[in-house]
Design a protein around this motif. Structure first.
Motif, PDB file in Angstrom:
ATOM      1  N   TRP A 250       5.774   3.478  -3.128  1.00 32.69           N
ATOM      2  CA  TRP A 250       5.721   4.797  -4.004  1.00 32.69           C
ATOM      3  C   TRP A 250       5.937   4.044  -5.453  1.00 32.69           C
ATOM      4  CZ3 TRP A 250       3.513   9.155  -3.722  1.00 32.69           C
ATOM      5  CH2 TRP A 250       3.585  10.096  -4.845  1.00 32.69           C
ATOM      6  N   LYS A 251       4.782   4.343  -6.381  1.00 27.97           N
ATOM      7  CA  LYS A 251       4.686   3.975  -7.666  1.00 27.97           C
ATOM      8  C   LYS A 251       4.464   5.137  -8.627  1.00 27.97           C
ATOM      9  CE  LYS A 251       4.913   0.679 -10.813  1.00 27.97           C
ATOM     10  NZ  LYS A 251       6.325   0.050 -11.116  1.00 27.97           N
ATOM     11  N   GLY A 252       5.111   5.678  -9.298  1.00 33.09           N
ATOM     12  CA  GLY A 252       4.886   6.836 -10.202  1.00 33.09           C
ATOM     13  C   GLY A 252       4.572   7.985  -9.763  1.00 33.09           C
ATOM     14  N   ILE A 253       3.293   8.432  -9.671  1.00 31.66           N
ATOM     15  CA  ILE A 253       2.873   9.689  -9.139  1.00 31.66           C
ATOM     16  C   ILE A 253       2.081   9.625  -7.790  1.00 31.66           C
ATOM     17  CG2 ILE A 253       3.123  10.932 -11.499  1.00 31.66           C
ATOM     18  CD1 ILE A 253      -0.018  10.353 -11.428  1.00 31.66           C
ATOM     19  N   ALA A 254       1.915   8.453  -7.238  1.00 31.62           N
ATOM     20  CA  ALA A 254       1.173   8.136  -6.262  1.00 31.62           C
ATOM     21  C   ALA A 254       1.579   6.874  -5.274  1.00 31.62           C
ATOM     22  CB  ALA A 254      -0.319   7.822  -6.503  1.00 31.62           C
ATOM     23  N   TYR A 255       1.108   6.635  -4.112  1.00 32.46           N
ATOM     24  CA  TYR A 255       1.296   5.286  -3.666  1.00 32.46           C
ATOM     25  C   TYR A 255       0.552   4.168  -4.300  1.00 32.46           C
ATOM     26  CZ  TYR A 255       3.425   7.623   0.402  1.00 32.46           C
ATOM     27  OH  TYR A 255       4.160   8.490   1.340  1.00 32.46           O
ATOM     28  N   VAL A 256       0.950   2.897  -4.303  1.00 27.39           N
ATOM     29  CA  VAL A 256       0.069   1.750  -4.595  1.00 27.39           C
ATOM     30  C   VAL A 256      -1.202   1.612  -4.209  1.00 27.39           C
ATOM     31  CG1 VAL A 256       0.239  -0.786  -4.808  1.00 27.39           C
ATOM     32  CG2 VAL A 256       2.320   0.385  -5.088  1.00 27.39           C
TER      33      VAL A 256
ATOM     34  N   THR B  30       0.847  -1.134  -0.028  1.00 21.55           N
ATOM     35  CA  THR B  30       0.161   0.030   0.019  1.00 21.55           C
ATOM     36  C   THR B  30       0.838   1.333  -0.092  1.00 21.55           C
ATOM     37  OG1 THR B  30      -1.700  -1.181   1.116  1.00 21.55           O
ATOM     38  CG2 THR B  30      -1.846   1.264   1.206  1.00 21.55           C
ATOM     39  N   TYR B  31       1.914   1.248   0.736  1.00 23.53           N
ATOM     40  CA  TYR B  31       2.746   2.655   0.780  1.00 23.53           C
ATOM     41  C   TYR B  31       3.979   2.416   0.070  1.00 23.53           C
ATOM     42  CZ  TYR B  31      -0.368   4.059   4.713  1.00 23.53           C
ATOM     43  OH  TYR B  31      -1.456   4.531   5.370  1.00 23.53           O
TER      44      TYR B  31
END
Length: 362
Positions: free
Chosen positions: A186-192, A183-184
């Motif tokens: 970071w992937k690209g521009i937001a959290y997973v 969940t936490y």
């Protein structure tokens, strides 16, 4: 404008999913040592919540030619959730003030803005007073993206774009992590967690489009309803067994699909069976109770974990689990008593301060 009928069975299962998430988080109890856990993959129940949110959001737009505009819809959603989140935040803050002597109150208050505004899943650092509000943050942000598209391009969204969006994110999670979680991260521009919400809500949108297409074009015989019920129970039982016995892994993606299948069959049965609607197993009051307490149990379990973590009792896992469940339910009951009274008092106070203008006739 068609009135959207509640599915009390789904409200009941929301309550069950909230209990599963609560039991899953028992691995955080000090007596567990990270080894004892009930419902090893219980965190996947959150994805069922996302799918249901997408389903009912789409059903609302589908059944209403004059659905609320994006701003009013989001304000309505936020205003319904905020009082309950604020209660859990204040309880968590109170616990921190009592047990944590190193707390930086000013820092917590400043960072709580992102937690209480449901924005921290785009990267804003929240106060972590109630880390479980990530789900609500992700849901509101995802709906902020999806709702205006759904409202303006209804049919093409739920019939074509939403399934593709869901599959792309599902494949991305499979390729990069091999499970639904992180969940936490970071992937690209937001959290997973936010991508997970977009995936689940998009899936729910597609499920809603499929259900309405089936209900408008097909009638089911008694054998057909029986067949749907078998699919419904088989899919949900597989999900429950997996969440109870298995750790998260590649099987998560199958469970996600089965949640979608379960959602489609439950609602298809309701819309296709007049007998089911007249003789619902759970009446309207029970449905409302399950719906509300699913949210309360989800929000207040983190405070229970904090209390037991600070006290650090020298007891067995079974005893601490019993205390954890008891504290969570107690806080939920208190919230159910205090929050509605506070809302009424605030509305009464506001009515003394400001009077709403009458709408001019068109």
């Amino acid at each position: 404008m068609k009135k959207q009928v509640r599915n009390n069975e789904i409200d009941f299962w929301r309550f069950i999913f909230a209990l599963i998430i609560m039991l899953h988080h028992s691995y955080q109890l000090s007596s567990s040592g990270g080894e004892h856990v009930v419902f090893a993959s219980g965190a996947l129940a959150v994805d069922a919540f996302f799918i249901l949110s997408g389903y009912f959001m789409t059903s609302y737009v589908y059944n209403n030619d004059q659905a609320l505009d994006t701003q009013k819809y989001l304000v309505k959603r936020y205003s319904k959730l905020f009082p309950w989140v604020l209660f859990s935040f204040l309880i968590g803050l109170f616990i921190e003030l009592i047990f944590n002597q190193d707390i930086n109150l000013l820092s917590v208050i400043c960072r709580s803005v992102f937690e209480l505004s449901f924005t921290f899943m785009i990267g804003m650092k929240g106060s972590s007073i109630n880390a479980l509000t990530w789900y609500l943050s992700a849901m509101i942000l995802a709906e902020m993206i999806i709702y205006p598209i759904l409202k303006s391009k209804k049919k093409i969204w739920y019939s074509a774009i939403a399934p593709i969006v869901c599959l792309l994110i599902l494949g991305n999670l499979s390729y990069n992590f091999g499970c639904i979680g992180n969940t936490y991260t970071w992937k690209g521009i937001a959290y997973v967690g936010l991508w997970r919400a977009i995936m689940g809500i998009s899936c729910g949108c597609a499920c809603s489009g499929l259900v309405h297409h089936i209900s408008e074009n097909y009638n089911f015989s008694k054998f057909g309803i029986l067949f749907l019920k078998i699919i419904k129970w088989c899919s949900i039982l597989v999900c429950l067994i997996y969440m109870f016995k298995c750790n998260q892994g590649v099987g998560d993606f199958t469970i996600f699909v089965l949640f979608a299948v379960w959602c489609v069959t439950v609602e298809t049965i309701r819309l296709s069976s007049k007998v089911e609607n007249k003789n619902s197993k759970f009446n309207e009051k029970a449905g409302l109770f399950f719906n509300r307490f699913s949210l309360l149990i989800y929000l207040n379990q983190y405070a229970a974990l904090k209390i037991l973590g600070y006290i650090n009792l020298d007891v067995t896992f079974a005893v601490e689990l019993f205390l954890y469940i008891g504290i969570t339910i107690s806080l939920s009951v208190v919230a159910n008593l205090i929050v509605p009274l506070t809302i009424r008092a605030c509305r009464g106070l506001f009515s003394l301060i400001a009077i709403k203008k009458e709408e001019k006739p068109k």
